[in-house]
Design a protein around this motif. Sequence first.
Motif, PDB file in Angstrom:
ATOM      1  N   MET A 199      27.087  49.327  53.674  1.00 45.17           N
ATOM      2  CA  MET A 199      26.797  49.618  52.268  1.00 45.17           C
ATOM      3  C   MET A 199      25.579  50.549  52.192  1.00 45.17           C
ATOM      4  O   MET A 199      24.546  50.283  52.777  1.00 45.17           O
ATOM      5  N   GLU A 200      25.687  51.659  51.491  1.00 43.52           N
ATOM      6  CA  GLU A 200      24.592  52.603  51.395  1.00 43.52           C
ATOM      7  C   GLU A 200      23.606  52.175  50.322  1.00 43.52           C
ATOM      8  O   GLU A 200      23.964  51.527  49.347  1.00 43.52           O
ATOM      9  N   LEU A 201      22.341  52.582  50.502  1.00 46.23           N
ATOM     10  CA  LEU A 201      21.299  52.187  49.562  1.00 46.23           C
ATOM     11  C   LEU A 201      21.581  52.677  48.150  1.00 46.23           C
ATOM     12  O   LEU A 201      21.225  52.010  47.180  1.00 46.23           O
ATOM     13  N   ALA A 202      22.232  53.835  48.009  1.00 45.51           N
ATOM     14  CA  ALA A 202      22.520  54.365  46.677  1.00 45.51           C
ATOM     15  C   ALA A 202      23.382  53.403  45.868  1.00 45.51           C
ATOM     16  O   ALA A 202      23.279  53.328  44.652  1.00 45.51           O
ATOM     17  N   TYR A 203      24.212  52.651  46.573  1.00 45.50           N
ATOM     18  CA  TYR A 203      25.098  51.712  45.879  1.00 45.50           C
ATOM     19  C   TYR A 203      24.313  50.613  45.181  1.00 45.50           C
ATOM     20  O   TYR A 203      24.695  50.144  44.110  1.00 45.50           O
ATOM     21  N   TYR A 204      23.214  50.189  45.780  1.00 46.48           N
ATOM     22  CA  TYR A 204      22.457  49.057  45.267  1.00 46.48           C
ATOM     23  C   TYR A 204      21.834  49.313  43.903  1.00 46.48           C
ATOM     24  O   TYR A 204      21.509  48.368  43.186  1.00 46.48           O
ATOM     25  N   SER A 205      21.619  50.569  43.543  1.00 47.54           N
ATOM     26  CA  SER A 205      20.995  50.860  42.249  1.00 47.54           C
ATOM     27  C   SER A 205      21.842  50.353  41.095  1.00 47.54           C
ATOM     28  O   SER A 205      21.322  50.034  40.022  1.00 47.54           O
ATOM     29  N   ASP A 206      23.142  50.248  41.312  1.00 46.50           N
ATOM     30  CA  ASP A 206      24.034  49.770  40.257  1.00 46.50           C
ATOM     31  C   ASP A 206      23.804  48.289  39.957  1.00 46.50           C
ATOM     32  O   ASP A 206      24.142  47.822  38.872  1.00 46.50           O
ATOM     33  N   TYR A 207      23.233  47.551  40.909  1.00 38.54           N
ATOM     34  CA  TYR A 207      22.924  46.148  40.665  1.00 38.54           C
ATOM     35  C   TYR A 207      21.976  46.008  39.477  1.00 38.54           C
ATOM     36  O   TYR A 207      22.139  45.115  38.640  1.00 38.54           O
ATOM     37  N   ALA A 208      20.975  46.873  39.418  1.00 36.13           N
ATOM     38  CA  ALA A 208      19.994  46.813  38.333  1.00 36.13           C
ATOM     39  C   ALA A 208      20.652  47.113  36.991  1.00 36.13           C
ATOM     40  O   ALA A 208      20.400  46.431  35.992  1.00 36.13           O
ATOM     41  N   VAL A 209      21.515  48.120  36.957  1.00 34.82           N
ATOM     42  CA  VAL A 209      22.202  48.491  35.717  1.00 34.82           C
ATOM     43  C   VAL A 209      23.088  47.358  35.239  1.00 34.82           C
ATOM     44  O   VAL A 209      23.101  47.010  34.052  1.00 34.82           O
ATOM     45  N   ARG A 210      23.838  46.762  36.151  1.00 33.90           N
ATOM     46  CA  ARG A 210      24.749  45.680  35.780  1.00 33.90           C
ATOM     47  C   ARG A 210      23.993  44.501  35.180  1.00 33.90           C
ATOM     48  O   ARG A 210      24.427  43.907  34.188  1.00 33.90           O
ATOM     49  N   LEU A 211      22.854  44.164  35.774  1.00 35.01           N
ATOM     50  CA  LEU A 211      22.078  43.029  35.269  1.00 35.01           C
ATOM     51  C   LEU A 211      21.473  43.337  33.901  1.00 35.01           C
ATOM     52  O   LEU A 211      21.577  42.536  32.967  1.00 35.01           O
ATOM     53  N   VAL A 212      20.839  44.480  33.758  1.00 32.98           N
ATOM     54  CA  VAL A 212      20.212  44.854  32.483  1.00 32.98           C
ATOM     55  C   VAL A 212      21.243  44.854  31.355  1.00 32.98           C
ATOM     56  O   VAL A 212      20.974  44.390  30.238  1.00 32.98           O
ATOM     57  N   ASN A 213      22.440  45.330  31.654  1.00 30.47           N
ATOM     58  CA  ASN A 213      23.447  45.479  30.610  1.00 30.47           C
ATOM     59  C   ASN A 213      24.219  44.207  30.292  1.00 30.47           C
ATOM     60  O   ASN A 213      25.178  44.237  29.506  1.00 30.47           O
ATOM     61  N   THR A 214      23.787  43.082  30.848  1.00 31.46           N
ATOM     62  CA  THR A 214      24.383  41.805  30.429  1.00 31.46           C
ATOM     63  C   THR A 214      23.834  41.375  29.076  1.00 31.46           C
ATOM     64  O   THR A 214      24.330  40.410  28.488  1.00 31.46           O
ATOM     65  N   GLU A 215      22.831  42.080  28.590  1.00 34.29           N
ATOM     66  CA  GLU A 215      22.253  41.762  27.281  1.00 34.29           C
ATOM     67  C   GLU A 215      22.236  43.006  26.408  1.00 34.29           C
ATOM     68  O   GLU A 215      21.921  44.097  26.870  1.00 34.29           O
ATOM     69  N   GLU A 216      22.590  42.818  25.137  1.00 34.46           N
ATOM     70  CA  GLU A 216      22.481  43.877  24.134  1.00 34.46           C
ATOM     71  C   GLU A 216      21.591  43.344  23.019  1.00 34.46           C
ATOM     72  O   GLU A 216      22.075  42.768  22.043  1.00 34.46           O
ATOM     73  N   PRO A 217      20.267  43.518  23.159  1.00 37.69           N
ATOM     74  CA  PRO A 217      19.315  42.927  22.202  1.00 37.69           C
ATOM     75  C   PRO A 217      19.577  43.290  20.756  1.00 37.69           C
ATOM     76  O   PRO A 217      19.493  42.441  19.866  1.00 37.69           O
ATOM     77  N   ALA A 218      19.905  44.552  20.490  1.00 37.60           N
ATOM     78  CA  ALA A 218      20.103  44.987  19.102  1.00 37.60           C
ATOM     79  C   ALA A 218      21.319  44.333  18.464  1.00 37.60           C
ATOM     80  O   ALA A 218      21.380  44.183  17.246  1.00 37.60           O
ATOM     81  N   ARG A 219      22.280  43.948  19.295  1.00 41.31           N
ATOM     82  CA  ARG A 219      23.485  43.304  18.773  1.00 41.31           C
ATOM     83  C   ARG A 219      23.411  41.777  18.887  1.00 41.31           C
ATOM     84  O   ARG A 219      24.327  41.083  18.452  1.00 41.31           O
ATOM     85  N   GLY A 220      22.356  41.272  19.496  1.00 40.23           N
ATOM     86  CA  GLY A 220      22.222  39.833  19.674  1.00 40.23           C
ATOM     87  C   GLY A 220      23.234  39.261  20.642  1.00 40.23           C
ATOM     88  O   GLY A 220      23.622  38.093  20.533  1.00 40.23           O
ATOM     89  N   LYS A 221      23.666  40.064  21.633  1.00 43.71           N
ATOM     90  CA  LYS A 221      24.660  39.614  22.603  1.00 43.71           C
ATOM     91  C   LYS A 221      24.037  39.378  23.967  1.00 43.71           C
ATOM     92  O   LYS A 221      23.170  40.136  24.400  1.00 43.71           O
ATOM     93  N   ASP A 222      24.483  38.331  24.625  1.00 40.78           N
ATOM     94  CA  ASP A 222      23.990  37.994  25.957  1.00 40.78           C
ATOM     95  C   ASP A 222      25.130  37.324  26.726  1.00 40.78           C
ATOM     96  O   ASP A 222      25.561  36.227  26.387  1.00 40.78           O
ATOM     97  N   SER A 223      25.621  38.004  27.745  1.00 48.49           N
ATOM     98  CA  SER A 223      26.733  37.452  28.535  1.00 48.49           C
ATOM     99  C   SER A 223      26.253  36.689  29.765  1.00 48.49           C
ATOM    100  O   SER A 223      27.061  36.138  30.504  1.00 48.49           O
ATOM    101  N   LEU A 224      24.936  36.657  29.972  1.00 50.31           N
ATOM    102  CA  LEU A 224      24.380  35.961  31.133  1.00 50.31           C
ATOM    103  C   LEU A 224      24.039  34.521  30.736  1.00 50.31           C
ATOM    104  O   LEU A 224      22.888  34.192  30.458  1.00 50.31           O
ATOM    105  N   THR A 225      25.054  33.668  30.689  1.00 48.95           N
ATOM    106  CA  THR A 225      24.862  32.314  30.172  1.00 48.95           C
ATOM    107  C   THR A 225      25.324  31.217  31.113  1.00 48.95           C
ATOM    108  O   THR A 225      25.005  30.060  30.896  1.00 48.95           O
TER     109      THR A 225
END
Length: 209
Positions: free
Chosen positions: A1-27
């Motif tokens: 697995m290349e290091l460039a792939y790991y950056s997507d981990y951060a995006v996936r985690l951050v986007n489990t929440e949509e503060p402006a919409r009051g949504k949170d899928s990390l439950t």
Amino acid sequence: MELAYYSDYAVRLVNTEEPARGKDSLTTVESIRDLFGANAQAARRATDADVTRFRSVRGRLRAVFEAADGGDETLAVDLLNSLLLEFPVSPQISGHDARDADGKPDWHMHLADHPSNATAGFAAIAAMGLAFHLTSHGVDRLGLCEAAPCRNAYLDTSTNRSRRYCSDRCATRANVAAYRARKRLESERSGETRRTADTAQPSSPSTDR
């Protein structure tokens, strides 16, 4: 697995929440395991306690994107460095079972995953991947979607650093909204012009009978 792939981990985690919409899928634990993708071995370590820990790391990663999106490069780097210090990784050269065209091992960098809990493992991978992306492509390649109220995180990989939205869907929605806003403005200006012209016209003289 290349290091460039790991950056997507951060995006996936951050986007489990949509503060402006009051949504949170990390439950739930299952929602955490889904974040690991094909890395099933690491996902099996997840417990209920990781839900709260993952949310804490998520907030810190979002703060990195917010600082970068706001043009504060130093703050973005400082916030990311604090995560790297707290969640260190063990880089290794790995070939797994992959082979190149000549039948030789396809050597690449891999982050060894042997932390005490699922959160520490995911945070280490996400922070290192994001750091790799930042140092390779620049802080301005970390962004937040401009299609309000979305604000999802994204990594800009465009050749001309022009990305502004997290997805084609948000880009289309923003373009449609901008088009409608222009049409409303044009209509309002046209109405004002007609009203001004009507006001400027002299009234017809009265006719005595």
